[in-house]
Design a protein around this motif. Structure first.
Motif, PDB file in Angstrom:
ATOM      1  N   PRO A 181      10.397  -0.116   0.900  1.00  0.00           N
ATOM      2  CA  PRO A 181      10.112  -1.672   0.192  1.00  0.00           C
ATOM      3  C   PRO A 181       9.928  -3.125   1.186  1.00  0.00           C
ATOM      4  O   PRO A 181       9.818  -4.024   0.845  1.00  0.00           O
ATOM      5  CB  PRO A 181      11.127  -1.392  -0.958  1.00  0.00           C
ATOM      6  CG  PRO A 181      11.763  -0.623   0.098  1.00  0.00           C
ATOM      7  CD  PRO A 181      11.161  -0.150   0.859  1.00  0.00           C
ATOM      8  N   GLU A 182      10.084  -3.008   2.546  1.00  0.00           N
ATOM      9  CA  GLU A 182      10.146  -4.267   2.792  1.00  0.00           C
ATOM     10  C   GLU A 182       8.400  -4.165   3.573  1.00  0.00           C
ATOM     11  O   GLU A 182       8.540  -5.826   3.886  1.00  0.00           O
ATOM     12  CB  GLU A 182      10.548  -3.601   4.362  1.00  0.00           C
ATOM     13  CG  GLU A 182      11.959  -3.390   4.239  1.00  0.00           C
ATOM     14  CD  GLU A 182      12.425  -2.214   4.432  1.00  0.00           C
ATOM     15  OE1 GLU A 182      12.640  -1.038   5.087  1.00  0.00           O
ATOM     16  OE2 GLU A 182      11.713  -1.340   3.837  1.00  0.00           O
ATOM     17  N   ILE A 183       7.290  -4.011   2.722  1.00  0.00           N
ATOM     18  CA  ILE A 183       6.335  -4.146   3.737  1.00  0.00           C
ATOM     19  C   ILE A 183       5.267  -3.852   1.733  1.00  0.00           C
ATOM     20  O   ILE A 183       6.087  -2.767   0.630  1.00  0.00           O
ATOM     21  CB  ILE A 183       5.514  -2.641   3.960  1.00  0.00           C
ATOM     22  CG1 ILE A 183       5.865  -3.161   5.794  1.00  0.00           C
ATOM     23  CG2 ILE A 183       4.313  -2.895   3.798  1.00  0.00           C
ATOM     24  CD1 ILE A 183       6.181  -1.902   6.669  1.00  0.00           C
ATOM     25  N   GLN A 184       4.978  -4.997   1.492  1.00  0.00           N
ATOM     26  CA  GLN A 184       3.363  -5.052  -0.081  1.00  0.00           C
ATOM     27  C   GLN A 184       1.960  -4.477   1.022  1.00  0.00           C
ATOM     28  O   GLN A 184       1.374  -5.446   1.700  1.00  0.00           O
ATOM     29  CB  GLN A 184       4.020  -6.465  -0.267  1.00  0.00           C
ATOM     30  CG  GLN A 184       5.529  -6.321  -0.845  1.00  0.00           C
ATOM     31  CD  GLN A 184       5.464  -7.703  -1.644  1.00  0.00           C
ATOM     32  OE1 GLN A 184       4.605  -8.145  -1.485  1.00  0.00           O
ATOM     33  NE2 GLN A 184       5.919  -7.413  -2.722  1.00  0.00           N
ATOM     34  N   LEU A 185       1.560  -3.568  -0.045  1.00  0.00           N
ATOM     35  CA  LEU A 185      -0.027  -3.149   1.234  1.00  0.00           C
ATOM     36  C   LEU A 185      -0.750  -3.896  -0.922  1.00  0.00           C
ATOM     37  O   LEU A 185      -0.142  -3.236  -2.282  1.00  0.00           O
ATOM     38  CB  LEU A 185      -0.188  -2.445   0.555  1.00  0.00           C
ATOM     39  CG  LEU A 185       0.376  -1.886   2.498  1.00  0.00           C
ATOM     40  CD1 LEU A 185       0.028  -0.438   2.230  1.00  0.00           C
ATOM     41  CD2 LEU A 185       0.449  -2.285   2.910  1.00  0.00           C
ATOM     42  N   HIS A 186      -1.944  -3.881  -0.549  1.00  0.00           N
ATOM     43  CA  HIS A 186      -3.225  -3.784  -1.271  1.00  0.00           C
ATOM     44  C   HIS A 186      -3.358  -2.496  -1.872  1.00  0.00           C
ATOM     45  O   HIS A 186      -3.677  -1.925  -1.134  1.00  0.00           O
ATOM     46  CB  HIS A 186      -4.140  -4.259  -1.205  1.00  0.00           C
ATOM     47  CG  HIS A 186      -4.028  -5.947  -1.447  1.00  0.00           C
ATOM     48  ND1 HIS A 186      -5.020  -6.894  -2.265  1.00  0.00           N
ATOM     49  CD2 HIS A 186      -4.437  -7.574  -0.517  1.00  0.00           C
ATOM     50  CE1 HIS A 186      -5.398  -7.953  -2.501  1.00  0.00           C
ATOM     51  NE2 HIS A 186      -4.542  -8.426  -1.007  1.00  0.00           N
ATOM     52  N   THR A 187      -3.033  -2.197  -2.956  1.00  0.00           N
ATOM     53  CA  THR A 187      -3.046  -0.548  -3.372  1.00  0.00           C
ATOM     54  C   THR A 187      -4.054  -0.400  -4.163  1.00  0.00           C
ATOM     55  O   THR A 187      -3.829  -0.765  -5.343  1.00  0.00           O
ATOM     56  CB  THR A 187      -2.036  -0.052  -3.844  1.00  0.00           C
ATOM     57  OG1 THR A 187      -0.950   0.424  -2.025  1.00  0.00           O
ATOM     58  CG2 THR A 187      -1.789   1.326  -3.637  1.00  0.00           C
ATOM     59  N   ALA A 188      -4.889   0.676  -4.148  1.00  0.00           N
ATOM     60  CA  ALA A 188      -5.572   1.044  -5.426  1.00  0.00           C
ATOM     61  C   ALA A 188      -4.543   1.716  -6.265  1.00  0.00           C
ATOM     62  O   ALA A 188      -4.178   2.623  -6.533  1.00  0.00           O
ATOM     63  CB  ALA A 188      -6.816   2.181  -4.676  1.00  0.00           C
ATOM     64  N   GLY A 189      -5.742   1.590  -7.652  1.00  0.00           N
ATOM     65  CA  GLY A 189      -5.319   2.176  -9.331  1.00  0.00           C
ATOM     66  C   GLY A 189      -6.944   3.073  -9.515  1.00  0.00           C
ATOM     67  O   GLY A 189      -7.602   2.287  -9.199  1.00  0.00           O
ATOM     68  N   PRO A 190      -6.541   2.980 -10.501  1.00  0.00           N
ATOM     69  CA  PRO A 190      -7.336   4.392 -12.239  1.00  0.00           C
ATOM     70  C   PRO A 190      -8.282   3.439 -11.516  1.00  0.00           C
ATOM     71  O   PRO A 190      -9.215   3.589 -12.071  1.00  0.00           O
ATOM     72  CB  PRO A 190      -6.168   4.130 -13.085  1.00  0.00           C
ATOM     73  CG  PRO A 190      -4.837   4.658 -12.402  1.00  0.00           C
ATOM     74  CD  PRO A 190      -4.412   3.337 -11.337  1.00  0.00           C
ATOM     75  N   ALA A 191      -8.331   2.064 -11.987  1.00  0.00           N
ATOM     76  CA  ALA A 191      -8.443   1.068 -12.324  1.00  0.00           C
ATOM     77  C   ALA A 191      -9.442   0.052 -11.678  1.00  0.00           C
ATOM     78  O   ALA A 191     -10.605  -0.723 -11.766  1.00  0.00           O
ATOM     79  CB  ALA A 191      -8.480   0.034 -13.507  1.00  0.00           C
ATOM     80  N   SER A 192      -9.425   0.354 -10.038  1.00  0.00           N
ATOM     81  CA  SER A 192     -10.190  -0.355  -8.892  1.00  0.00           C
ATOM     82  C   SER A 192     -11.397  -0.592  -9.266  1.00  0.00           C
ATOM     83  O   SER A 192     -11.986  -1.139  -8.166  1.00  0.00           O
ATOM     84  CB  SER A 192      -9.267   0.065  -8.046  1.00  0.00           C
ATOM     85  OG  SER A 192      -7.789  -0.119  -7.961  1.00  0.00           O
ATOM     86  N   GLY A 193     -11.991   0.681  -9.301  1.00  0.00           N
ATOM     87  CA  GLY A 193     -14.073   1.254  -9.146  1.00  0.00           C
ATOM     88  C   GLY A 193     -13.816   1.182  -7.721  1.00  0.00           C
ATOM     89  O   GLY A 193     -15.078   0.757  -7.046  1.00  0.00           O
TER      90      GLY A 193
END
Length: 221
Positions: A28-40
């Protein structure tokens, strides 16, 4: 399906707009842009035979376990030059920077990964030198520590990676591997250093926690 002739969007613009920022499970010390089901994601990743799969869009277990280990043992990288091979999202590189590495280089063959690493580095307030390149057949890089997260998912790639790691070891570079014991991890050539329970991601879905290991090359101390 993707329409023929549809231009691909700018990677940084697409990632900002479609991959939300979230904390990494188990790290949890790190945040990222992460893809999800609706990311296309297909609009950016491409469908051609030469297009690398968008592995960079998810935090995989091998990277997560390495990142977790570096936060627990920052002395491994503190004040040292670090290279993250097959960096993907930049998770391991960011952990190394946060743990006090003097210089962090992230290398990946996918230009979209390089765009993601740049954005993720800013989110986490660290400096990462990211480069799109295939260095597996190259001479050992100029670094003190080589970090390899989750690169043993393909048999041919595993052989090439191990050859590079052996060259690096012979050149005095410390090598650390993070892997949830995927099929082509050559465990007979490795020494287990630690084990951590971390979440694994595949095809955009979070699975149950897995026991992932930290390994060094046998004979590497």
């Amino acid at each position: 399906m993707k329409r023929l002739g549809t231009p691909r969007p700018d990677p940084a613009v697409f990632i900002r707009a479609n991959l939300p920022i979230s904390a990494v499970p188990s790290v949890p010390e790190i945040q990222l842009h992460t893809a999800g089901p609706a990311s296309g994601l297909w609009r950016l990743a491409g469908r051609g035979e030469t297009d690398p799969p968008p592995y960079w869009a998810y935090p995989w277990a091998g990277g997560a376990v390495l990142a977790r280990h570096l936060f627990d043992r920052p002395e491994i990288v503190a004040g040292r030059r670090v290279l993250d091979l097959g960096a993907g999202s930049g998770l391991v590189a960011i952990a190394a920077a946060k743990a006090g590495a003097a210089k962090v280089t992230a290398v990946d063959i996918d230009a979209n990964a390089i765009a993601a690493i740049a954005l993720n580095a800013v989110i986490n307030g660290v400096n990462i030198f990211a480069v799109a390149a295939d260095i597996i057949e190259a001479p050992p890089p100029e670094t003190d520590v080589l970090l390899v997260g989750d690169l043993f998912y393909d048999p041919a790639l595993a052989v090439r990676v191990m050859a590079l790691l052996r060259r690096c070891q012979a050149n005095g570079i410390e090598v650390l591997i993070g892997d949830p014991e995927r099929a082509y991890l050559p465990q007979g050539e490795l020494s287990r250093i630690a084990t951590h329970a971390v979440a694994d991601f595949g095809a955009g879905r979070e699975s149950k926690a897995v026991q992932a290991g930290i390994f060094s090359l046998s004979g590497n101390g």
